[in-house]
Scaffold this motif. Structure first.
Motif, PDB file in Angstrom:
ATOM      1  N   ILE A  19      46.793  28.409  46.053  1.00 53.00           N
ATOM      2  CA  ILE A  19      46.787  29.458  47.087  1.00 53.00           C
ATOM      3  C   ILE A  19      47.930  29.240  48.073  1.00 53.00           C
ATOM      4  O   ILE A  19      48.607  30.187  48.489  1.00 53.00           O
ATOM      5  CB  ILE A  19      45.424  29.474  47.811  1.00 53.00           C
ATOM      6  N   SER A  20      48.175  27.975  48.460  1.00 50.53           N
ATOM      7  CA  SER A  20      49.276  27.667  49.377  1.00 50.53           C
ATOM      8  C   SER A  20      50.616  28.026  48.755  1.00 50.53           C
ATOM      9  O   SER A  20      51.506  28.569  49.422  1.00 50.53           O
ATOM     10  CB  SER A  20      49.235  26.181  49.740  1.00 50.53           C
ATOM     11  N   TRP A  21      50.787  27.744  47.476  1.00 44.38           N
ATOM     12  CA  TRP A  21      52.032  28.095  46.796  1.00 44.38           C
ATOM     13  C   TRP A  21      52.235  29.603  46.782  1.00 44.38           C
ATOM     14  O   TRP A  21      53.358  30.093  46.989  1.00 44.38           O
ATOM     15  CB  TRP A  21      52.000  27.557  45.368  1.00 44.38           C
ATOM     16  N   GLY A  22      51.171  30.357  46.518  1.00 47.56           N
ATOM     17  CA  GLY A  22      51.293  31.814  46.501  1.00 47.56           C
ATOM     18  C   GLY A  22      51.678  32.376  47.855  1.00 47.56           C
ATOM     19  O   GLY A  22      52.481  33.308  47.950  1.00 47.56           O
ATOM     20  N   GLN A  23      51.145  31.807  48.935  1.00 51.07           N
ATOM     21  CA  GLN A  23      51.483  32.284  50.272  1.00 51.07           C
ATOM     22  C   GLN A  23      52.930  31.970  50.631  1.00 51.07           C
ATOM     23  O   GLN A  23      53.640  32.808  51.198  1.00 51.07           O
ATOM     24  CB  GLN A  23      50.533  31.661  51.299  1.00 51.07           C
ATOM     25  N   LYS A  24      53.393  30.768  50.308  1.00 48.47           N
ATOM     26  CA  LYS A  24      54.759  30.385  50.651  1.00 48.47           C
ATOM     27  C   LYS A  24      55.786  31.190  49.869  1.00 48.47           C
ATOM     28  O   LYS A  24      56.873  31.474  50.366  1.00 48.47           O
ATOM     29  CB  LYS A  24      54.966  28.890  50.395  1.00 48.47           C
ATOM     30  N   ASN A  25      55.457  31.539  48.638  1.00 49.66           N
ATOM     31  CA  ASN A  25      56.409  32.234  47.778  1.00 49.66           C
ATOM     32  C   ASN A  25      56.138  33.722  47.674  1.00 49.66           C
ATOM     33  O   ASN A  25      56.778  34.405  46.862  1.00 49.66           O
ATOM     34  CB  ASN A  25      56.388  31.609  46.384  1.00 49.66           C
ATOM     35  N   ASN A  26      55.194  34.216  48.487  1.00 53.39           N
ATOM     36  CA  ASN A  26      54.863  35.646  48.473  1.00 53.39           C
ATOM     37  C   ASN A  26      54.527  36.123  47.063  1.00 53.39           C
ATOM     38  O   ASN A  26      54.990  37.169  46.599  1.00 53.39           O
ATOM     39  CB  ASN A  26      56.022  36.460  49.057  1.00 53.39           C
ATOM     40  N   HIS A  27      53.723  35.305  46.388  1.00 53.31           N
ATOM     41  CA  HIS A  27      53.329  35.608  45.011  1.00 53.31           C
ATOM     42  C   HIS A  27      51.823  35.886  44.988  1.00 53.31           C
ATOM     43  O   HIS A  27      51.027  35.050  45.411  1.00 53.31           O
ATOM     44  CB  HIS A  27      53.654  34.427  44.093  1.00 53.31           C
ATOM     45  N   ARG A  28      51.462  37.052  44.516  1.00 53.82           N
ATOM     46  CA  ARG A  28      50.050  37.453  44.508  1.00 53.82           C
ATOM     47  C   ARG A  28      49.278  36.712  43.413  1.00 53.82           C
ATOM     48  O   ARG A  28      49.697  36.661  42.260  1.00 53.82           O
ATOM     49  CB  ARG A  28      49.935  38.956  44.297  1.00 53.82           C
ATOM     50  N   LEU A  29      48.131  36.138  43.814  1.00 53.39           N
ATOM     51  CA  LEU A  29      47.210  35.487  42.884  1.00 53.39           C
ATOM     52  C   LEU A  29      45.810  36.031  43.180  1.00 53.39           C
ATOM     53  O   LEU A  29      45.185  35.643  44.158  1.00 53.39           O
ATOM     54  CB  LEU A  29      47.241  33.961  43.046  1.00 53.39           C
ATOM     55  N   ARG A  30      45.317  36.912  42.322  1.00 52.94           N
ATOM     56  CA  ARG A  30      44.011  37.540  42.553  1.00 52.94           C
ATOM     57  C   ARG A  30      42.917  36.742  41.829  1.00 52.94           C
ATOM     58  O   ARG A  30      43.059  36.414  40.650  1.00 52.94           O
ATOM     59  CB  ARG A  30      44.025  38.980  42.047  1.00 52.94           C
ATOM     60  N   PRO A  31      41.835  36.392  42.541  1.00 57.54           N
ATOM     61  CA  PRO A  31      40.750  35.645  41.884  1.00 57.54           C
ATOM     62  C   PRO A  31      39.993  36.519  40.887  1.00 57.54           C
ATOM     63  O   PRO A  31      39.810  37.720  41.099  1.00 57.54           O
ATOM     64  CB  PRO A  31      39.860  35.225  43.062  1.00 57.54           C
ATOM     65  N   VAL A  32      39.568  35.886  39.812  1.00 50.30           N
ATOM     66  CA  VAL A  32      38.816  36.593  38.788  1.00 50.30           C
ATOM     67  C   VAL A  32      37.704  35.676  38.294  1.00 50.30           C
ATOM     68  O   VAL A  32      37.885  34.467  38.182  1.00 50.30           O
ATOM     69  CB  VAL A  32      39.739  37.038  37.627  1.00 50.30           C
ATOM     70  N   GLY A  33      36.542  36.270  38.015  1.00 48.39           N
ATOM     71  CA  GLY A  33      35.407  35.497  37.511  1.00 48.39           C
ATOM     72  C   GLY A  33      35.217  35.721  36.017  1.00 48.39           C
ATOM     73  O   GLY A  33      36.083  35.409  35.198  1.00 48.39           O
ATOM     74  N   SER A  34      34.078  36.323  35.674  1.00 46.38           N
ATOM     75  CA  SER A  34      33.797  36.613  34.259  1.00 46.38           C
ATOM     76  C   SER A  34      34.359  37.940  33.817  1.00 46.38           C
ATOM     77  O   SER A  34      34.160  38.347  32.667  1.00 46.38           O
ATOM     78  CB  SER A  34      32.268  36.607  34.031  1.00 46.38           C
ATOM     79  N   ALA A  35      35.060  38.643  34.711  1.00 46.22           N
ATOM     80  CA  ALA A  35      35.695  39.931  34.397  1.00 46.22           C
ATOM     81  C   ALA A  35      34.679  40.934  33.872  1.00 46.22           C
ATOM     82  O   ALA A  35      34.874  41.583  32.842  1.00 46.22           O
ATOM     83  CB  ALA A  35      36.827  39.744  33.398  1.00 46.22           C
ATOM     84  N   LEU A  36      33.558  41.069  34.596  1.00 49.60           N
ATOM     85  CA  LEU A  36      32.506  41.997  34.167  1.00 49.60           C
ATOM     86  C   LEU A  36      32.777  43.439  34.593  1.00 49.60           C
ATOM     87  O   LEU A  36      32.111  44.345  34.094  1.00 49.60           O
ATOM     88  CB  LEU A  36      31.158  41.549  34.732  1.00 49.60           C
ATOM     89  N   SER A  37      33.728  43.639  35.512  1.00 51.16           N
ATOM     90  CA  SER A  37      33.983  44.998  36.005  1.00 51.16           C
ATOM     91  C   SER A  37      34.457  45.893  34.866  1.00 51.16           C
ATOM     92  O   SER A  37      35.411  45.561  34.157  1.00 51.16           O
ATOM     93  CB  SER A  37      35.031  44.979  37.119  1.00 51.16           C
ATOM     94  N   GLU A  76      55.054  22.231  44.124  1.00 50.99           N
ATOM     95  CA  GLU A  76      53.763  22.824  44.445  1.00 50.99           C
ATOM     96  C   GLU A  76      53.350  23.930  43.471  1.00 50.99           C
ATOM     97  O   GLU A  76      52.230  24.412  43.562  1.00 50.99           O
ATOM     98  CB  GLU A  76      53.794  23.380  45.875  1.00 50.99           C
ATOM     99  N   GLU A  77      54.237  24.344  42.592  1.00 52.40           N
ATOM    100  CA  GLU A  77      53.876  25.435  41.691  1.00 52.40           C
ATOM    101  C   GLU A  77      52.730  25.007  40.772  1.00 52.40           C
ATOM    102  O   GLU A  77      52.813  23.972  40.100  1.00 52.40           O
ATOM    103  CB  GLU A  77      55.075  25.847  40.841  1.00 52.40           C
ATOM    104  N   PRO A  78      51.654  25.770  40.770  1.00 46.37           N
ATOM    105  CA  PRO A  78      50.493  25.369  39.954  1.00 46.37           C
ATOM    106  C   PRO A  78      50.746  25.560  38.462  1.00 46.37           C
ATOM    107  O   PRO A  78      51.602  26.351  38.048  1.00 46.37           O
ATOM    108  CB  PRO A  78      49.390  26.312  40.450  1.00 46.37           C
ATOM    109  N   LYS A  79      49.999  24.817  37.678  1.00 46.88           N
ATOM    110  CA  LYS A  79      50.077  24.991  36.230  1.00 46.88           C
ATOM    111  C   LYS A  79      49.479  26.338  35.861  1.00 46.88           C
ATOM    112  O   LYS A  79      48.391  26.698  36.324  1.00 46.88           O
ATOM    113  CB  LYS A  79      49.327  23.874  35.524  1.00 46.88           C
ATOM    114  N   SER A  80      50.189  27.066  35.043  1.00 44.29           N
ATOM    115  CA  SER A  80      49.725  28.403  34.657  1.00 44.29           C
ATOM    116  C   SER A  80      50.288  28.749  33.297  1.00 44.29           C
ATOM    117  O   SER A  80      51.127  28.030  32.737  1.00 44.29           O
ATOM    118  CB  SER A  80      50.161  29.437  35.699  1.00 44.29           C
ATOM    119  N   GLU A  81      49.835  29.863  32.801  1.00 45.64           N
ATOM    120  CA  GLU A  81      50.328  30.370  31.526  1.00 45.64           C
ATOM    121  C   GLU A  81      50.247  31.887  31.528  1.00 45.64           C
ATOM    122  O   GLU A  81      49.457  32.488  32.270  1.00 45.64           O
ATOM    123  CB  GLU A  81      49.501  29.807  30.369  1.00 45.64           C
ATOM    124  N   ALA A  82      51.084  32.508  30.736  1.00 49.24           N
ATOM    125  CA  ALA A  82      51.047  33.961  30.580  1.00 49.24           C
ATOM    126  C   ALA A  82      50.124  34.297  29.422  1.00 49.24           C
ATOM    127  O   ALA A  82      50.259  33.755  28.323  1.00 49.24           O
ATOM    128  CB  ALA A  82      52.447  34.493  30.320  1.00 49.24           C
TER     129      ALA A  82
END
Length: 245
Positions: free
Chosen positions: A155-173, A119-125
């Motif tokens: 999102i399900s993977w983050g909840q099961k593994n207690n791993h924070r995944l914060r949503p981000v858009g265009s990062a205008l902040s 269930e681990e999503p594809k990601s990159e650092a």
């Protein structure tokens, strides 16, 4: 001889007559003696406690009355062997139970590891920087789902593994409020315009759709947005959630 028989005949110059049996004075019997308890000195040392005798060879070999209380040859040895056998059997059951629990925990852990790997999503650092270039963060897990199912799985993977995944858009902040070094979910690839209802004057889009793209999709229907963001690259998810004026 005459005196011993109780006679009265005198024999010899110094002989005296022996009194008859009837004239002998009877002495009353003395009363029984009352036992007197010995006085115990509290300061006197106590005598050593005698040690119990060691069992004889007959008792150990099962012969004689010491073996089994006289119940036969080998009775004591048989009772000892029976108790020892029960203890060994109980210990075996305990070891088998602990081994079964350990095996069950190991299998459960392996299943959890397999589930996490599936269930681990594809990601990159990567390094994420905001739109104005004033803030950046080294994100260890940057996820960019292309479908709603992929987003739900992440999102399900983050909840099961207690791993924070914060949503981000265009990062205008300008202060980088949406940044998270542990993990981030970009909505940039979920940018479809799903439905336009001209009569109701509504539009349904995915969170990653940008203001520019939504305006271009509404133009053929004679519609537009009532409010505009100052930056056309802003995504509708942040546009609605941030209270854009």
């Amino acid at each position: 001889r005459g005196y011993a028989a109780g006679g009265n005949k005198e024999v010899g110059p110094f002989a005296i007559p022996f009194p008859p049996r009837t004239s002998v004075r009877k002495v009353p019997k003395a009363p029984p003696a009352v036992p007197v308890k010995p006085t115990v000195d509290p300061l006197a040392p106590k005598p050593p406690t005698p040690k119990p005798p060691k069992p004889s060879g007959a008792g150990l070999s099962g012969e004689g009355p010491a073996a089994g209380g006289g119940g036969g040859k080998g009775g004591g040895v048989n009772a000892f062997m029976n108790n020892t056998g029960k203890q060994i059997q109980l210990l075996k059951y305990l070891v088998l139970s602990l081994a079964a629990v350990e095996l069950l925990l190991w299998m459960t852990g392996m299943r959890n590891v397999e589930t996490e790997q599936e269930e681990e999503p594809k990601s990159e650092a990567q390094t994420v920087q905001n739109w104005s270039g004033t803030k950046d963060v080294e994100c260890a897990k940057y996820v960019q789902p292309e479908t709603v199912e992929a987003l739900e799985a992440a999102i399900s993977w983050g909840q099961k593994n207690n791993h924070r995944l914060r949503p981000v858009g265009s990062a205008l902040s300008p202060n980088g409020a949406a940044f998270c070094s542990e993990g981030m979910v970009s909505m940039a690839l979920l940018d479809k315009v799903l439905d336009i209802n001209k009569e109701a004057m509504t539009v349904t889009v995915q969170a990653g759709a940008r203001v520019r793209e939504v305006v271009e999709a509404l133009r053929p229907h004679g519609l537009s947005l009532k409010n505009y963001a100052s930056i056309r690259e802003q995504q509708i998810g942040g546009f609605t959630q941030g209270g854009t004026h």
